[in-house]
Scaffold this active site. Structure first.
Site, PDB file in Angstrom:
ATOM      1  N   LEU A 183     -40.944 104.412  79.857  1.00  9.43           N
ATOM      2  CA  LEU A 183     -40.076 104.868  80.944  1.00  9.43           C
ATOM      3  C   LEU A 183     -38.719 105.411  80.503  1.00  9.43           C
ATOM      4  O   LEU A 183     -38.189 106.317  81.142  1.00  9.43           O
ATOM      5  CB  LEU A 183     -39.900 103.757  81.977  1.00  9.43           C
ATOM      6  N   ILE A 189     -47.029 105.352  79.822  1.00  8.76           N
ATOM      7  CA  ILE A 189     -45.768 106.088  79.739  1.00  8.76           C
ATOM      8  C   ILE A 189     -44.624 105.130  79.424  1.00  8.76           C
ATOM      9  O   ILE A 189     -44.470 104.093  80.079  1.00  8.76           O
ATOM     10  CB  ILE A 189     -45.479 106.808  81.071  1.00  8.76           C
ATOM     11  N   CYS A 227     -31.788 125.288  92.343  1.00 10.23           N
ATOM     12  CA  CYS A 227     -32.519 126.364  93.013  1.00 10.23           C
ATOM     13  C   CYS A 227     -32.432 127.613  92.137  1.00 10.23           C
ATOM     14  O   CYS A 227     -31.330 128.032  91.765  1.00 10.23           O
ATOM     15  CB  CYS A 227     -31.913 126.645  94.386  1.00 10.23           C
ATOM     16  N   ASP A 248     -30.846 121.113  93.881  1.00  8.45           N
ATOM     17  CA  ASP A 248     -31.944 120.630  94.719  1.00  8.45           C
ATOM     18  C   ASP A 248     -32.065 119.136  94.465  1.00  8.45           C
ATOM     19  O   ASP A 248     -32.039 118.698  93.312  1.00  8.45           O
ATOM     20  CB  ASP A 248     -33.271 121.287  94.323  1.00  8.45           C
ATOM     21  N   GLU A 252     -42.643 123.848  93.492  1.00 10.16           N
ATOM     22  CA  GLU A 252     -44.072 123.889  93.185  1.00 10.16           C
ATOM     23  C   GLU A 252     -44.323 123.857  91.677  1.00 10.16           C
ATOM     24  O   GLU A 252     -45.234 123.179  91.197  1.00 10.16           O
ATOM     25  CB  GLU A 252     -44.699 125.161  93.772  1.00 10.16           C
TER      26      GLU A 252
END
EC number: 1.7.1.13
Length: 133
Positions: A73, A71, A49, A56, A91
């Site tokens: 991995l 992709i 955070c 988080d 976000e």
């Protein structure tokens, strides 16, 4: 919009779009031209955070339709682990992952979901989708 609140977040995340992270490697899609979906999950994602410095926790979901590249991995795992000690808003993280994946593989379709554990009694789910036209 700037506020006069002394604990404003303005400017705290300006570095995220240019944050240096490990390269997301890719490999040739031998089925280029065939539309198929690749889904994977990061069930134990952690970051920090940016206000409290506390961890988080969440789940990151990635779904994409490849074009020329897929992709790799192991490199994606290293990329994800690089956020372990980074203070980042939920976000912005989803948007950063999205943009880095687009840069790495130029997919036909891509969806990234950040499904975070509740923090302060609020659960956050951030979703971004990309469709190549």
């Amino acid at each position: 919009m700037k506020t006069n609140h002394p604990e404003t977040y303005d400017g705290r995340q300006d570095h995220i779009p240019s944050l240096k992270t490990p390269e997301i490697e890719s490999f040739t899609n031998v089925y280029e031209g065939k539309d198929y979906t690749i889904d994977f999950t990061v069930p134990e994602f952690t970051a920090v955070c940016p206000k409290t410095g506390l961890p988080d926790f969440g789940v990151i979901y990635v779904s994409y339709v490849p074009t020329k590249r897929c992709i790799e991995l192991k490199s994606f795992k290293e990329y994800i682990l690089s956020y372990r000690n980074v203070g980042v808003f939920h976000e912005f993280l989803v948007n950063k992952i999205m943009e880095d994946l687009i840069a790495a593989i130029d997919p036909k379709y891509l969806k990234v979901i950040g499904d975070y554990n509740a923090r302060g009694g609020i659960k956050t789910v951030v979703t971004r989708e990309y469709n190549k036209i």
